[in-house]
Structure formats: C-alpha cells, structure tokens
Design an enzyme around this catalytic site. Structure first.
Site, PDB file in Angstrom:
ATOM      1  N   TYR A 166      -2.287  -1.062   9.960  1.00  0.00           N
ATOM      2  CA  TYR A 166      -2.260  -1.449   8.544  1.00  0.00           C
ATOM      3  C   TYR A 166      -0.982  -0.932   7.876  1.00  0.00           C
ATOM      4  CZ  TYR A 166      -3.960  -1.711   3.661  1.00  0.00           C
ATOM      5  OH  TYR A 166      -4.120  -1.962   2.317  1.00  0.00           O
ATOM      6  N   SER A 188       0.845  -1.186   0.000  1.00  0.00           N
ATOM      7  CA  SER A 188       0.000   0.000   0.000  1.00  0.00           C
ATOM      8  C   SER A 188       0.879   1.234   0.000  1.00  0.00           C
ATOM      9  CB  SER A 188      -0.899   0.009   1.239  1.00  0.00           C
ATOM     10  OG  SER A 188      -1.534   1.270   1.394  1.00  0.00           O
TER      11      SER A 188
END
Length: 256
Positions: free
Chosen positions: A161, A148
């Site tokens: 995350y 990401s």
C-alpha cells in the site's frame, strides 16, 4: 492577482471514484455543497446512488455508475458515460483505495496485484482518461489523487500500500509537469488515519496496526470532511497555481 479566486465549485463537473462511503462520500457531498455537479463511481453502485441522492438533495446534478478502477475498459467506459451525461469533465478525484495490513512476508501475489492495481494503476489511468478529455476540449482542469501519509514516510504492515501510494505521489509530480502547459493541475492529498469503514476494519483485525494511531501528534484520527476540505481547495480557482504537490493532511504525522 486574478479576479476569479474563489473556493466556489459552481459550474464544475467533478468525478469522485470510490464515492459510496468514507472519504469519497465526504468529498462528493462537500463538493456538492460548494456547487459542483458530481459523477460518482465504484464497484458498489447502490452505495454511490445513496451518495448521489444526498448531492441531488443539495440541488446538484449527480450521476452514479459502476466503475472498477483496476480495469482499463471499465475506466474508459465510465469516463465516456460521464461525458455523455454532463457534456464535460472539469475535475477528477482519484479516491478509490484498498489495503490489507499484514507483514510483508505474508503477502500473496494476488494481494500484491489487487492493492497495486486499485491504488496505483487505477488512479494513473483515470488521470490519463480525464486529461485526454480536457486536452481534446482545450479546457483547464484539476486532477487530485488521495494518497496517504505512508506514501510519504512509509509504514509497517503496509508495504505494498505504501509503495503504491508513493508511486501516486511520483506520477502526480510527473503528470503535473507534462500537463502544466495545458493548464491542468495535478496534485495529491495524503491523509492520516481517517474515520472510515476500511480503517475500522483494519484496526479491529490487527491490534498492532491500531497502535500506529499513537504516532499522530494531534492525538486523534481525522474526520472524512477534513480531507474533503483540502480537495475542495485544490479543485477551486484558489489553487490554480498549485500543481505537482502532495498536501499532507496528517495531524503532523510526517513532520516527525
């Protein structure tokens, strides 16, 4: 220059985790269009079967089975099933992911474990399971993890995350060095906000989170197929000299 440089994946068996929807579904279907046979795993087998049907309609062999990447037993069982079905594995796409956007002070230990297990632990042990098969078979291959943009630069409301995706970037570099002598490339793709059910749910739940979209210089979210294109490149012979890299497909987000 090698004569076999191509984006064609014909003859490859590619594993895609979390392949029932979103980016994973797009990766599996795009890889099938480029000639790959696909092995699809997730906790929701019915969704993977639907993706498999699309790939079969493209003339490819497709296998779908239950996979919980947070469980090492499930990972090993799934990998063994893929080898039994196809007789080989050529590439792996660690796509399964999970997130709960919220302020850092509000996370529970259970949420920490779930987010880190799916995004970090699962991708790590899927990678080692596939590498063990490739090394034992004496064959080259590719391992690609969907990271990401916040694994590169960080982001508010996504601390766990972001940490897990940052860890994915680090094990990508480290495993690339370990397995280079085995002709196994290890890379990651770091998308920006991408049109998926998970993103839509996060945006609906948190208007503050949705404001992050304004930071994408290209002014829009990515489509899943745009992430799939990067994966096809990294799995192809055109990228045999590319390893240990995190390729940002982020509309310029990390360039700021």
């Amino acid at each position: 220059m090698p004569k076999d440089i191509s984006f064609d994946l014909t003859g490859q068996v590619m594993i895609v985790t979390g392949a029932g929807k979103g980016i994973g579904k797009a990766i599996a279907e795009t890889a099938a269009r480029f000639g790959a046979d696909v092995a699809l795993g997730s906790r929701t087998v019915a969704e993977c079967e639907a993706t498999a049907d699309v790939c079969r309609g493209l003339g490819r062999n497709a296998y779908a089975a239950h996979l919980d990447v947070a469980s090492l037993n499930s990972i090993n069982s799934f990998a063994a099933g893929v080898v039994e079905h196809f007789g080989r594995i050529d590439s792996l796409v660690n796509n399964a992911g999970y997130n709960v956007p919220k302020p850092a002070l509000e996370y529970s230990e259970e949420e920490f474990d779930q987010i880190s297990d799916i995004n970090f632990k699962g991708a790590y042990f899927m990678s080692t399971a596939v590498a063990a098969h490739l090394i034992e078979a004496g064959r080259s291959g590719s391992i690609i993890t969907i990271s990401s943009q916040v694994g590169v630069v960080g982001g508010p409301l996504r601390s766990i995350y972001a940490a897990a995706k940052g860890a994915a970037g680090q094990f990508t570099r480290s495993l690339a060095l370990e397995w280079a002598a085995n002709d196994i490339t290890v890379n990651a793709v770091a998308p920006t906000f991408t049109r998926t059910p998970l993103l839509e749910a996060s945006m609906a739940k948190s208007p503050e989170f949705a404001k992050n979209l304004e930071r994408v210089p290209m002014g829009r979210i990515a489509e899943p197929e745009e992430i799939a294109g990067a994966v096809v490149f990294l799995a192809s012979s055109a990228a045999r000299m590319v390893t240990g890299q995190v390729l940002c497909v982020d509309g310029g987000y990390t360039a700021i």
